[in-house]
Design a protein around this motif. Structure first.
Motif, PDB file in Angstrom:
ATOM      1  N   GLU A   1       0.834  -1.193   0.000  1.00 36.88           N
ATOM      2  CA  GLU A   1       0.000   0.000   0.000  1.00 36.88           C
ATOM      3  C   GLU A   1       0.875   1.252   0.000  1.00 36.88           C
ATOM      4  OE1 GLU A   1      -2.729  -0.269   3.263  1.00 36.88           O
ATOM      5  OE2 GLU A   1      -3.965  -1.784   2.240  1.00 36.88           O
ATOM      6  N   PHE A   2       0.293   2.373  -0.424  1.00 35.68           N
ATOM      7  CA  PHE A   2       1.022   3.642  -0.445  1.00 35.68           C
ATOM      8  C   PHE A   2       0.048   4.767  -0.119  1.00 35.68           C
ATOM      9  CE2 PHE A   2      -0.302   2.365  -4.661  1.00 35.68           C
ATOM     10  CZ  PHE A   2      -0.988   3.471  -5.157  1.00 35.68           C
ATOM     11  N   ASN A   3       0.580   5.865   0.378  1.00 35.39           N
ATOM     12  CA  ASN A   3      -0.233   7.005   0.770  1.00 35.39           C
ATOM     13  C   ASN A   3       0.650   8.247   0.767  1.00 35.39           C
ATOM     14  OD1 ASN A   3      -1.901   8.923   1.925  1.00 35.39           O
ATOM     15  ND2 ASN A   3      -2.467   7.679   3.707  1.00 35.39           N
ATOM     16  N   GLU A   4       0.526   9.037  -0.296  1.00 32.53           N
ATOM     17  CA  GLU A   4       1.322  10.263  -0.370  1.00 32.53           C
ATOM     18  C   GLU A   4       0.722  11.221  -1.388  1.00 32.53           C
ATOM     19  OE1 GLU A   4       4.780   8.958  -3.527  1.00 32.53           O
ATOM     20  OE2 GLU A   4       5.160   8.566  -1.405  1.00 32.53           O
TER      21      GLU A   4
ATOM     22  N   ARG B   1      -3.953   7.567  -2.198  1.00 32.16           N
ATOM     23  CA  ARG B   1      -3.845   6.357  -1.400  1.00 32.16           C
ATOM     24  C   ARG B   1      -4.145   5.175  -2.302  1.00 32.16           C
ATOM     25  NH1 ARG B   1      -6.582  10.056   0.365  1.00 32.16           N
ATOM     26  NH2 ARG B   1      -8.561   9.101  -0.280  1.00 32.16           N
ATOM     27  N   GLY B   2      -3.408   4.091  -2.099  1.00 32.99           N
ATOM     28  CA  GLY B   2      -3.691   2.983  -2.995  1.00 32.99           C
ATOM     29  C   GLY B   2      -3.044   1.685  -2.605  1.00 32.99           C
ATOM     30  N   ARG B   3      -3.239   0.733  -3.502  1.00 33.89           N
ATOM     31  CA  ARG B   3      -2.789  -0.640  -3.283  1.00 33.89           C
ATOM     32  C   ARG B   3      -2.300  -1.183  -4.612  1.00 33.89           C
ATOM     33  NH1 ARG B   3      -7.247  -2.194  -1.196  1.00 33.89           N
ATOM     34  NH2 ARG B   3      -6.530  -2.056   0.970  1.00 33.89           N
TER      35      ARG B   3
ATOM     36  N   CYS C   1      -6.173   3.150  -6.953  1.00 35.81           N
ATOM     37  CA  CYS C   1      -5.800   4.469  -6.437  1.00 35.81           C
ATOM     38  C   CYS C   1      -7.039   5.259  -6.031  1.00 35.81           C
ATOM     39  CB  CYS C   1      -5.044   5.275  -7.496  1.00 35.81           C
ATOM     40  SG  CYS C   1      -3.458   4.582  -7.975  1.00 35.81           S
ATOM     41  N   GLU C   2      -7.015   5.777  -4.814  1.00 30.60           N
ATOM     42  CA  GLU C   2      -8.034   6.711  -4.322  1.00 30.60           C
ATOM     43  C   GLU C   2      -7.382   8.088  -4.257  1.00 30.60           C
ATOM     44  OE1 GLU C   2     -11.198   5.961  -3.265  1.00 30.60           O
ATOM     45  OE2 GLU C   2     -11.180   3.779  -2.987  1.00 30.60           O
TER      46      GLU C   2
ATOM     47  N   ASP D   1      -7.625  12.289  -3.589  1.00 27.63           N
ATOM     48  CA  ASP D   1      -8.301  13.485  -3.110  1.00 27.63           C
ATOM     49  C   ASP D   1      -8.369  14.497  -4.245  1.00 27.63           C
ATOM     50  OD1 ASP D   1      -8.396  12.361  -0.548  1.00 27.63           O
ATOM     51  OD2 ASP D   1      -6.491  13.283   0.040  1.00 27.63           O
TER      52      ASP D   1
END
Length: 298
Positions: free
Chosen positions: A145-148, A152-154, A178-179, A181
Motif C-alpha cells: 500500500e502507499f499514501n502520499e 492512497r492505494g494498493r 488508487c483513491e 483526493d
C-alpha cells in the motif's frame, strides 16, 4: 498524452449490470489485459434468486483477476477451491490448459447488500498457455500500500513505483487501485509499453481534458502519463508488455484458433471437470441448448 478513450458498454448479466471495456474493436488488449468488466455498482435486496449467480463455466489460456470495492462473492472451481472474496482482496485464478468455476452471491442472498468491483483477464504467454490450472487468494493486508500527495492505494499485481506485489504473475505488468483526493496526482509507471487508467468514480484531468466514470484512458507509449483528480476519485491503473495476437471466443483465450475449437469441443462433450460443490450446474456453450453435457465429469 492520450492515444484513445474507451467508453464502457453496459450490459445485463441477468440480475445486475457490468460495464464492458475490453476487448474493444479498436484496441483488443492493454499489455496482457484482454478483458475488463466493471461489475455494478448494484445494491442487492435479500433473497435474490439463484439465477443471479454465475454458474460454472470454462476458461483456457488466461488468468482471471477478481477485485472488489464493495460486497462479497463466493468463488468455487474445478481444482477444489472455495473462497469468498471481500473488498481489497485478490482472487487470482490461472486457467492454463483448462479450469471451470462459478461465482455466487450467497452473502447478498442471505442479507442483501452492495456489489461493486472489477473482473479482468490477463492472457498468458504462449509458453504458459497450457500450464496446470491453479487458484490463489490474497488478503488485502498482503498487498503493498502507499499514501502520499493526496493519493492512497494498493498494488494489486505486478511492479510499479518501486513496489512489488506478491501476487504471482506470468508476464511484466502492473495493476493499481488508487483513491485520489481533489487535486491528487497519479503518475503511471514508466518502463511499460502499454498503459491505461480506468475511472471508476469521480473525475480526472489529463492534458487539460476532463474524463469521468466508465472511461478507460490509453496513454501514449514513452511519454509521461499523469492524471489529476478534479474531485475525490477512484481510478484503476493497468498495463504491461504486449504478448502478441490473442484470439478470444466466449470464455476462451488462446494464441491458436484451433486450440479454442478444441476447448469448445471439450466443453460440449463434458470433458472439462466441473466444481465439486456446484451440483453439476453449468453454462452451455453459446448457441447450444440447455442440457447435461455428454459424460459430465464431476
Amino acid at each position: 498524452m492520450l492515444d484513445m478513450v474507451i467508453e464502457q458498454r453496459r450490459r445485463s448479466l441477468g440480475g445486475f449490470e457490468v460495464g464492458r471495456v475490453l476487448p474493444f474493436a479498436k484496441r483488443r488488449m492493454v499489455g496482457p489485459f484482454i478483458f475488463f468488466d466493471h461489475i455494478g455498482p448494484v445494491d442487492f435486496p435479500p433473497g435474490i434468486p439463484n439465477n443471479v449467480d454465475v454458474r460454472p463455466h470454462p476458461h483456457i489460456g488466461l488468468s482471471t483477476i477478481t477485485y472488489l470495492f464493495d460486497g462479497e462473492m463466493m468463488h468455487r472451481d474445478s481444482v477444489g477451491s472455495e473462497q469468498a472474496i471481500r473488498p481489497g482482496e485478490v482472487n487470482w485464478m490461472t486457467a492454463g490448459r483448462g479450469i471451470t468455476h462459478s461465482e455466487r452471491f450467497e452473502e447478498a442472498r442471505a442479507h442483501g447488500g452492495p456489489m461493486h468491483g472489477i473482473q479482468s483477464w490477463v492472457a498468458l504467454p504462449e509458453a504458459d498457455e497450457e500450464t496446470d490450472p491453479a487458484f490463489d487468494h490474497y488478503d488485502a493486508g498482503e498487498l503493498p500500500e502507499f499514501n502520499e500527495d493526496g493519493v492512497r492505494g494498493r498494488l494489486v499485481a505486478g511492479q510499479a513505483h518501486g513496489l512489488a506485489s506478491r501476487v504471482k504473475t506470468h508476464s511484466p505488468m502492473f495493476y493499481l487501485h488508487c483513491e485520489l483526493d481533489t487535486g491528487g496526482r497519479a503518475q503511471l509507471p514508466d518502463g511499460y509499453a502499454e498503459r491505461a487508467a480506468y475511472v471508476v468514480r469521480g473525475a480526472v484531468e489529463v492534458a487539460g481534458e476532463r474524463h469521468g466514470p466508465g472511461q478507460m484512458l490509453l496513454f501514449t507509449a514513452g511519454k509521461p502519463a499523469l492524471l489529476t483528480a478534479l474531485e475525490p476519485s477512484l481510478v484503476m491503473l493497468l498495463g504491461g508488455e504486449p504478448l502478441g495476437e490473442r484470439f478470444i471466443e466466449w470464455n476462451f483465450v488462446s494464441s491458436s484458433k484451433e486450440r479454442i475449437e478444441q476447448a469448445k469441443a471439450d466443453w460440449r462433450a463434458g470433458r472439462m471437470k466441473l466444481p465439486d460443490l456446484d451440483n453439476g450446474e453449468f453454462i452451455p456453450l453459446p448457441g447450444d441448448p440447455e442440457h447435461t453435457p455428454a459424460n459430465p465429469m464431476s
